[in-house]
Design a protein around this motif. Structure first.
Motif, short mmCIF file in Angstrom:
data_model
loop_
_atom_site.label_atom_id
_atom_site.label_comp_id
_atom_site.label_asym_id
_atom_site.label_seq_id
_atom_site.Cartn_x
_atom_site.Cartn_y
_atom_site.Cartn_z
N CYS A 75 40.55 38.82 30.62
CA CYS A 75 40.58 38.94 32.12
C CYS A 75 39.14 40.19 32.18
O CYS A 75 39.23 40.92 31.21
CB CYS A 75 41.82 39.58 32.34
SG CYS A 75 43.05 38.51 32.30
N HIS A 76 38.63 39.96 33.25
CA HIS A 76 37.62 40.90 33.36
C HIS A 76 37.89 41.80 34.55
O HIS A 76 37.36 42.99 34.69
CB HIS A 76 36.40 40.11 33.75
CG HIS A 76 35.60 39.59 32.64
ND1 HIS A 76 34.50 40.14 31.88
CD2 HIS A 76 35.92 38.65 31.79
CE1 HIS A 76 34.16 39.38 30.84
NE2 HIS A 76 35.09 38.58 30.64
N SER A 77 38.64 41.59 35.56
CA SER A 77 39.01 42.47 36.47
C SER A 77 40.30 41.91 37.35
O SER A 77 40.88 41.09 37.05
CB SER A 77 37.84 42.31 37.56
OG SER A 77 38.04 43.67 38.42
N TRP A 78 40.75 42.89 38.24
CA TRP A 78 42.05 42.53 39.06
C TRP A 78 41.72 42.83 40.47
O TRP A 78 41.32 43.96 40.88
CB TRP A 78 43.28 43.04 38.54
CG TRP A 78 43.74 42.55 37.15
CD1 TRP A 78 44.62 41.76 37.03
CD2 TRP A 78 42.91 43.06 35.66
NE1 TRP A 78 44.76 41.20 35.74
CE2 TRP A 78 44.07 42.00 34.93
CE3 TRP A 78 42.35 43.62 35.34
CZ2 TRP A 78 43.81 42.14 33.78
CZ3 TRP A 78 42.16 43.67 33.86
CH2 TRP A 78 43.00 43.11 32.99
N THR A 79 42.09 41.87 41.33
CA THR A 79 41.70 41.96 42.80
C THR A 79 43.00 42.73 43.19
O THR A 79 44.16 42.77 42.64
CB THR A 79 41.48 40.56 43.56
OG1 THR A 79 42.40 39.74 43.02
CG2 THR A 79 40.20 40.14 43.12
N GLY A 133 46.45 41.72 42.75
CA GLY A 133 46.93 42.00 41.39
C GLY A 133 46.67 40.67 40.62
O GLY A 133 47.31 40.34 39.58
N ARG A 134 45.96 39.72 40.85
CA ARG A 134 45.73 38.27 40.17
C ARG A 134 44.37 38.94 39.52
O ARG A 134 43.39 39.62 39.77
CB ARG A 134 45.28 37.32 41.05
CG ARG A 134 46.50 37.02 42.32
CD ARG A 134 46.28 35.60 42.82
NE ARG A 134 45.18 35.72 43.58
CZ ARG A 134 44.44 34.34 43.50
NH1 ARG A 134 45.05 33.21 43.29
NH2 ARG A 134 43.38 34.35 44.35
N VAL A 175 40.54 38.27 37.64
CA VAL A 175 39.34 37.75 37.61
C VAL A 175 38.98 37.51 36.40
O VAL A 175 38.67 38.17 35.72
CB VAL A 175 38.41 38.26 38.62
CG1 VAL A 175 37.18 37.62 38.58
CG2 VAL A 175 38.75 38.77 39.84
N TYR A 216 30.57 40.43 33.99
CA TYR A 216 31.59 40.27 34.98
C TYR A 216 32.64 39.36 34.95
O TYR A 216 33.90 39.26 35.22
CB TYR A 216 31.00 40.12 36.37
CG TYR A 216 29.99 40.82 36.79
CD1 TYR A 216 29.71 42.21 36.33
CD2 TYR A 216 29.07 40.77 37.89
CE1 TYR A 216 28.78 43.11 36.85
CE2 TYR A 216 27.86 41.36 38.48
CZ TYR A 216 27.84 42.72 37.86
OH TYR A 216 26.99 43.78 38.40
N ILE A 217 32.24 38.04 33.89
CA ILE A 217 33.14 36.86 34.13
C ILE A 217 32.98 36.20 32.63
O ILE A 217 32.27 36.69 31.71
CB ILE A 217 32.58 35.73 35.04
CG1 ILE A 217 30.90 35.58 34.64
CG2 ILE A 217 32.87 36.21 36.36
CD1 ILE A 217 30.43 34.25 35.47
#
Lengths: 250, 410
Positions: B40-44, B47-48, B50, B98-99
């Motif tokens: 996982c690279h980030s969380w919006t 709470g999901r 990215v 980022y991804i």
């Protein structure tokens, strides 16, 4: 007979203390660095000499006699807050020599549990930063990734990025410890003066545009009807937000 | 239209796709590699996580599905990416970490074949021209030709077909242009070829890959009257018949306000979605069968209790389980013992008998497990209880019901 080992507070120092205890067949009541108080009444004090080559041997021997996993647990522990668990590390080392690879089966054992827990914390941060590290392209083409991890994980991260970003020059930069690792396209090495690479080398012009696109993506992909900021903060602790372009306040 | 404006439209349009997984593949290219565990690279803010650049190639659609924001009857901003734009975005984002890769879906523009062909081109160029080794997830467009599906599988790590709704009756009511056969056919094709490629690659390391991370699907929950039992039976069937890796559930969000065929919900049914995911976990990781979790007398999951605890209470007479002797399958059935702690118990008890303090160290959640286990024949602190009393105790300890707002598991 209360025996105290004193070492210089470095990870290599702990490993040399372990080596001494094994070699001299001693059971120190405390192994302490300069930051910590020793025993109230030590009968004898032994000063450990730190030696990098010897420390490497200690790990190598453990890999052979214990297992690859056990050696990795030890290395991970030394990347974390090891200054209160030197005795556990020594006990774990002894168990590993005696039991071989089955040492890690002893989940119910206090020592093994403590080591596993500490290693897991470090391992978790390594995995987190495989995702959370962000590179910025600088004017001369270097991709710069500043970050502030809780543990000293830079050398564990570097091979991961070499495997996937081999065709660009980059620098991982641990700002908390002022440590840096550079990939120059051919070679991975520890950069002792990271500032030198950053001086007169501002962020590339295109960088703003790419970050803007990323922020737009991040904003658009959020579902407003399911907002749950506490879940977000749990998955991605606030202390990591500083170097994430998508979390910059606009 | 600038790339940024397109991004705003086409990322927004892709956000209801639940899948975020980047796991299950082990690939390496000149740029990029995949991690078998996923990353996982980030969380919006919802709470999901990215993990992939999740976008539509286009939101111009020839169909008019009732539940979809992009249906042709809606007056929304439309945009279409050029193939190279998607490729450049993926590459630039990947370079900055980022991804993990790209998740490309699309509305159906011009025709299913045309859409699928464009999507396939993105994957092909990324692999062949950019030598991209990151993760690619392509959505298969229902009605596209099998040759295109086949090529998609050659370049992507995962190909998925959305089943959209839990029954064909609901599908023909809400998405009349999509035919059940058009969804099942590619699904069967992908399942079959994935299995074959797996066998081939076991014989020969260099054999071509076919969607090595397998396929997944997604359905909308709460827009139509199907019961949880129906949904779980369907999921089980999909796992068994088409070798799916995951079935995703998406709590229905009323995006089209004046649609008589759809219910008016004040909130998406998030708790129901959560319970279904818990049950889905039991199917995939805990060796449960759908008929054990729900039956015709109890066709819906208990909102107050997680499905594993529910099963254990219905079968209370089969407990307690003795930690020091029970086999792996039985350990897995104890509430409070997960896959990891069951494995740890198995390996730790080879080194000596286990008691309750050991279990805590191993990671067993004793506040739940204590009612269902014994250590060397003894209950925890002499505890003995009836199913009804245990039920009360577990409900009080189950946080989601107390707050009724969690939405984890993405």
């Amino acid at each position: 007979m209360e025996l105290e080992y004193q070492y210089d507070g470095s990870p290599d120092g702990v490993l040399c203390a372990i080596a001494d205890a094994i070699k001299r067949k001693e059971k120190p009541a405390a192994i302490v660095g300069p930051q910590h108080e020793g025993l109230l009444f030590a009968d004898r004090i032994h000063a450990v000499q730190t030696d990098e080559a010897r420390a490497d041997e200690v790990i190598g021997y453990f890999r052979k006699k214990g297992s690859k996993e056990a050696a990795r647990n030890l290395v991970y522990c030394l990347a974390g807050p090891f200054e209160t668990m030197e005795l556990e590390l020594l006990a774990y080392y002894r168990m590993g020599l005696k039991l071989g690879r089955s040492v890690d089966r002893h989940h119910a054992d206090e020592v093994v549990h403590a080591v596993h827990q500490a290693a897991r914390n470090v391992g978790r941060e390594i995995h987190r930063f495989k995702g959370l590290l962000r590179f910025r392209r600088l004017e001369d083409g270097l991709y710069w990734a500043p970050f502030e991890p809780d543990h000293d994980i830079i050398s564990a991260l570097a091979p991961h990025f070499r495997a996937r970003l081999a065709d660009q020059r980059w620098m991982l930069h641990d700002l908390r410890r002022q440590r840096a690792v550079v990939w120059d396209g051919k070679r991975l090495y520890a950069e002792l003066e990271p500032e030198k690479l950053l001086k007169g080398n501002p962020v590339a012009d295109e960088e703003v545009g790419v970050q803007q696109l990323w922020k737009t993506f991040f904003k658009s992909v959020t579902i407003e009807g399911r907002k749950n900021p506490s879940l977000q903060a749990r998955c991605m602790p606030l202390r990591y937000w500083r170097w994430l372009p998508e979390m910059e306040q606009t | 239209m600038t790339v940024e404006e397109k991004m705003a439209v086409l990322a927004d349009a892709a956000k209801y796709d639940a899948s975020c997984s980047s796991s299950g593949s082990n690939r390496k290219g000149a740029t990029g590699a995949t991690l078998p565990s996923g990353c996982c690279h980030s969380w919006t803010p919802d709470g999901r996580c990215v993990s992939l650049l999740k976008i539509l190639l286009s939101n111009v659609c020839i169909y008019d599905c009732a539940y979809c924001i992009n249906r042709c009857g809606n007056d929304v901003k439309r945009a279409t990416f050029a193939v190279d734009e998607v490729i450049n975005l993926t590459a630039e984002f990947y370079r900055r970490n980022y991804i993990e890769g790209l998740f490309l879906s699309s509305a159906v523009f011009v025709s299913p074949d045309h859409t699928m062909e464009q999507m396939m081109q993105v994957a092909k160029k990324l692999r062949e021209e950019k030598h991209f080794g990151g993760y690619i997830h392509l959505k298969a467009i229902p009605g596209a030709s099998m040759e295109l599906i086949d090529q998609a599988g050659r370049y992507a790590d995962r190909v998925s077909v959305n089943i959209e709704l839990p029954s064909s009756a609901s599908l023909s009511l809400l998405a009349p242009e999509k035919k059940k056969g058009d969804i099942i056919r590619p699904m069967a094709y992908i399942g079959e070829h994935w299995k074959q490629a797996q066998i081939e690659r076991r014989k020969n390391r260099k054999a071509p890959r076919f969607a090595p991370a397998g396929q997944s699907t997604q359905m909308i929950i709460g827009a139509t009257p199907e019961s949880d039992k129906h949904i779980l039976d369907l999921s089980q069937n999909l796992y068994d018949s088409y070798s799916l890796k995951r079935v995703y559930f998406s709590a229905y969000m009323p995006v089209n306000k004046h649609e008589a065929r759809l219910p008016l919900l004040p909130m998406p049914p998030l708790l129901r979605e959560h319970r279904l995911y818990q049950a889905d976990w039991l199917l995939r990781m805990y060796k449960f069968k759908a008929h054990e979790i729900l039956n015709d007398n109890e066709p819906n999951l208990d909102p107050q209790l997680d499905p594993k605890a529910g099963w254990a209470l219905r079968n209370f007479h089969q407990f307690p389980v003795e930690i020091n002797t029970a086999d792996y399958g039985w350990l897995l059935r104890v509430p409070g013992i997960g896959v990891l702690s069951a494995k740890r118990i198995i390996s730790a008890r080879r080194t000596g008998r286990l008691d309750f303090s050991h279990l805590r160290r191993i990671g067993v959640v004793l506040k739940r497990a204590q009612y269902f286990i014994t250590c060397s024949g003894k209950f925890h602190a002499g505890l003995r209880s009836s199913a009804a009393a245990v039920r009360q105790a577990l409900i009080l300890k189950d946080k989601p019901t107390a707050q009724a707002k969690q939405l984890q598991l993405f």
